[in-house]
Scaffold this active site. Structure first.
Site, short mmCIF file in Angstrom:
data_model
loop_
_atom_site.label_atom_id
_atom_site.label_comp_id
_atom_site.label_asym_id
_atom_site.label_seq_id
_atom_site.Cartn_x
_atom_site.Cartn_y
_atom_site.Cartn_z
N HIS A 290 16.85 -0.79 10.10
CA HIS A 290 16.34 -2.13 9.77
C HIS A 290 17.48 -3.12 9.94
CE1 HIS A 290 14.57 -5.46 7.55
NE2 HIS A 290 13.43 -4.80 7.50
N CYS B 258 -4.24 7.76 -12.63
CA CYS B 258 -4.01 8.78 -13.65
C CYS B 258 -4.95 8.60 -14.84
CB CYS B 258 -2.55 8.76 -14.10
SG CYS B 258 -2.20 7.41 -15.25
N GLU C 119 8.05 -6.21 -4.69
CA GLU C 119 6.81 -5.95 -3.96
C GLU C 119 5.86 -5.00 -4.71
OE1 GLU C 119 7.80 -4.77 0.04
OE2 GLU C 119 8.06 -6.85 0.66
N GLU D 38 12.42 -12.75 1.64
CA GLU D 38 12.91 -11.79 2.63
C GLU D 38 12.32 -12.09 4.00
OE1 GLU D 38 12.07 -7.69 1.89
OE2 GLU D 38 12.54 -7.80 -0.24
N ARG E 43 9.29 4.81 -3.64
CA ARG E 43 9.41 3.72 -4.62
C ARG E 43 8.00 3.28 -4.97
NH1 ARG E 43 11.61 -1.27 -0.74
NH2 ARG E 43 10.03 -1.03 0.86
N TRP F 91 9.80 -0.24 10.32
CA TRP F 91 8.57 0.44 9.92
C TRP F 91 7.37 0.13 10.80
CZ3 TRP F 91 5.56 -3.70 8.94
CH2 TRP F 91 6.20 -4.87 8.52
#
Ligand code: GLA
Ligand code: ZN
Length: 681
Positions: A359, A158, A151, A308, A112, A316
């Site tokens: 999680h 690029c 986030e 959150e 992502r 993680w």
């Protein structure tokens, strides 16, 4: 703000990702979650792939049903635009949407945060999606906020981003000669003849090897541009939402002190701040509290949303310890104590596959609510309902502040020399924690913040001097403020060109010192700062950096104990106008920062509402004639606090008939919390 739409209490809930389950499962979640007091759901965070199957092939039917089902059950909705991960077909058909990494490698579809912020495809398609969502769901009564993307993260190297960088430089500098001057480009024969000569700093150009970057000025501008460029993508979506729903507040979830994006600049574009709190189990409570204070400071004290946190465990970290019983509650109240008006989780139900399968979630893999975590969430849900709207909208009233600046962080991160061990957020934490540990309210302010309301301002390692900054510190001190700064301050201008008037550059007059040299030693070695008398008397361990200081009007409060500069000033104070300016010439042990800050506060009559007890955090939020004191026992031992004012404890109803002359004891079990409503002075 998210809490104001008639909920009448702290919104309680978080991310729900029903697209990962069969529809037949949804109702189980929606019926179970209210048993834990959950009343708000963040949906569609990763919904893009399901909504748009091809350039012009849309299908909102599933999200319609999610919204219908959640609405029928009475949930408030925080609706995400879902643009933090683009669909696979888009990457296949429009490869310009894929990022290039710092090694120059074109990314393939995956993970992502993978969209190039300059990609015309990403810009057009994300805005179109946001507009469609606004048109379709914007009228809903239970829509309390827009959650744009998720986030925002890092950068893209690029060609399109590079071209954008050149245009950004052209707007900022006008002529290429100005760029050459700002970056000192004559170094290593780098003179640029036109903007076309500029390439992005990366592992292929300037950012590699022991020097971190060859050109700090260029690398700084690159980070500024990248932050601006990604912010443009947020603004484009926000504007599309606002065009349809001008009254629905728009946010995106930030990540605390996150290095890639200048959140102070972002804050100006957001209706309210929201952020995701994932402390490591070893973080002292002050680290988390500082992050909350920083997020509160982004919009000058406006309450923020805890968007959150995990109810139990992350996936993680190297070791994903369970939050011990009571810790989720403690950390939830810590957010509120420091300015949050929500308590929200990632996530409502655990994924079965992929990297977040372990999680934590409100509903675990067992699928029912008969778990420790669910019960704890439900207990807190009950408490929050009973608390009602009391704390909503109240604010922290601080007379002290610590300054944080993203440009300075970048500059210190990118600098080659004098040490690799200086950690800017750790230095901010050292002084901010000193206030927090003394139970003295302390804001986090930024380079452009108004300092008028403060009496003590610490700007540790204020390396990068923006135009007018030194003058503002001087004005603050002249009118009676106590200003404190530390090693490496005042050295460079906005482009990281080092002062040629002697260190600490524009702060030299205010501090009354000239720093001739700075020594840097590995962490295995230290020096001492000896203070002979007074409140700071003692010898204080100092590491990493050591300034060789000449007095130019300041007095030496402490002196080095070792090395060829033994006996020379290490800690100084300069009377300036009606105030005083302190300079700390090294990285000092926490105990010295604690002592120094307590002395400065005491000298100004800034008294803590409750005397400090190790491991117990005390904060206060007030407004409209209401004042709430939060006491949070982060320790593993029972704690006892001394109350000197009458108060009622909101969580257990106990009342304390205390006064300065007849104090009362407030006992807190390990991890327990008290919220005290003041009933008098
Ligand atoms: C972040 C993200 C969430 C999730 C959690 C896991 O905060 O926003 O989507 O990945 O981390 O900790
Ligand atoms: Zn790009």
């Amino acid at each position: 703000m998210i809490g104001n739409k008639g909920i009448g209490k702290i919104p309680y809930g978080g991310d729900w990702n029903p697209e990962q389950w069969e529809e037949s499962e949804w109702m189980k979640d929606l019926e179970l979650l209210p048993k834990a007091g959950i009343d708000i759901l963040t949906v569609n965070v990763f919904g893009w792939a399901g909504l748009q199957r091809d350039d012009d092939l849309w299908d909102f039917s599933k999200l319609d049903r999610v919204m219908e089902a959640a609405t029928a059950k009475g949930y408030r909705i925080c609706l995400a635009t879902g643009t933090a991960a683009h669909p696979a077909w888009m990457a296949r058909k429009h490869p310009d949407i894929l990022r290039v990494d710092i090694d120059g490698r074109k990314r393939k579809f995956g993970a992502r945060h993978n969209s190039c912020p300059s990609s015309p495809t990403y810009r057009a398609y994300s805005v179109r999606l946001a507009a469609k969502l606004a048109e379709r769901y914007g009228h809903r009564e239970n829509l309390v906020a827009w959650h744009v993307s998720n986030e925002y993260y890092e950068a893209c190297w690029c060609d399109a981003c590079e071209a954008g960088f050149r245009r950004w430089l052209e707007r900022k500098y006008g002529a290429i000669e100005n760029v050459n001057r700002a970056w000192n480009a004559a170094f290593w024969g780098h003179t640029f003849y036109s903007f076309e000569d500029v390439v992005l700093p990366s592992h292929l150009s300037e950012e590699w090897g022991a020097n971190r970057t060859i050109f700090q000025g260029m690398s700084l501008d690159w980070r500024r541009y990248n932050s601006d460029n990604i912010l443009e993508t947020f603004k484009a979506e926000r504007d599309a939402l606002k065009a349809v729903t001008p009254d629905v507040p728009v946010t995106t979830n930030l990540m605390g002190l996150y290095p890639w994006l200048d959140y102070r600049a972002w804050a100006r574009e957001m209706d309210f701040i929201s952020w995701d709190n994932y402390p490591s189990p070893d973080d002292p409570w002050t680290v988390t509290a500082l992050r909350h204070a920083a997020m509160r400071g982004l919009k000058d004290g406006m309450p923020f949303a805890l968007m959150e946190q995990t109810p139990s465990v992350t996936n993680w970290q190297p070791y994903n310890a369970l939050k011990r019983p009571g810790v989720m509650r403690l950390l939830s109240y810590q957010a509120v104590a420091n300015g949050s008006d929500t308590v929200m989780f990632f996530q409502m139900r655990r994924s079965r596959g992929a990297c977040e399968k372990f999680h934590g979630a409100v509903i675990d893999h067992c699928g029912h609510g008969d778990t420790r975590v669910f019960r704890e969430v439900a207990e807190l849900g009950k408490e929050l309902r009973a608390l009602g709207a009391k704390t909503l909208g109240t604010r922290t009233k601080a007379r002290c502040a610590v300054m944080f600046d993203w440009d300075t962080w970048w500059a210190l991160m990118l600098t080659a020399g004098p040490t690799v061990d200086l950690d800017y957020p750790a230095e901010i934490h050292r002084y901010w924690a000193a206030f927090a540990r003394a139970n003295v309210a302390c804001d986090v302010v930024f380079a452009d913040s108004n300092l008028d309301g403060y009496e003590i301002v610490a700007a540790p390692c204020a390396y990068l001097m923006k135009p007018g900054m030194a003058e503002r510190f001087e004005a603050f001190t002249r009118r009676g403020g106590a200003f404190l700064t530390t090693v490496l301050s005042g050295l460079a201008d906005e482009s990281d060109l080092v002062t040629d008037t002697g260190y600490p550059g524009p702060l030299r007059t205010l501090l009354g010192v000239w720093v001739e040299e700075t020594d840097a030693l590995p962490l295995s070695r230290s020096n001492g700062i000896a203070v002979e008398s007074g409140a700071l008397a003692g010898t204080w361990e100092t590491k990493t950096l050591f300034d060789v200081i000449h007095l130019e009007g300041a007095e030496a409060i402490g002196r080095w104990t070792a090395e060829f500069y033994a006996g020379t000033p290490a800690l100084t104070r300069n009377r300036f106008g009606a105030g005083e300016a302190w300079y700390v010439g090294g990285v000092v042990e926490q105990a010295l920062a604690d002592r120094l800050v307590s002395e400065l506060a005491a000298a100004r009559g800034i008294a803590p509402p409750i005397e400090p007890v190790e491991g117990v955090e005390v904060t206060e939020r007030a407004g409209d004639g209401r004042a709430y004191l939060f006491a949070l026992n982060h320790g593993s031992q029972p704690a006892e606090l001394t109350l000197r004012f009458p108060a009622v404890s909101l969580l257990d109803g106990a009342s304390y008939d205390a006064s300065p002359d007849s104090p009362a004891a407030l006992r807190l079990a390990p991890h327990d919390v008290a919220i005290l409503e003041r009933r008098g002075p």
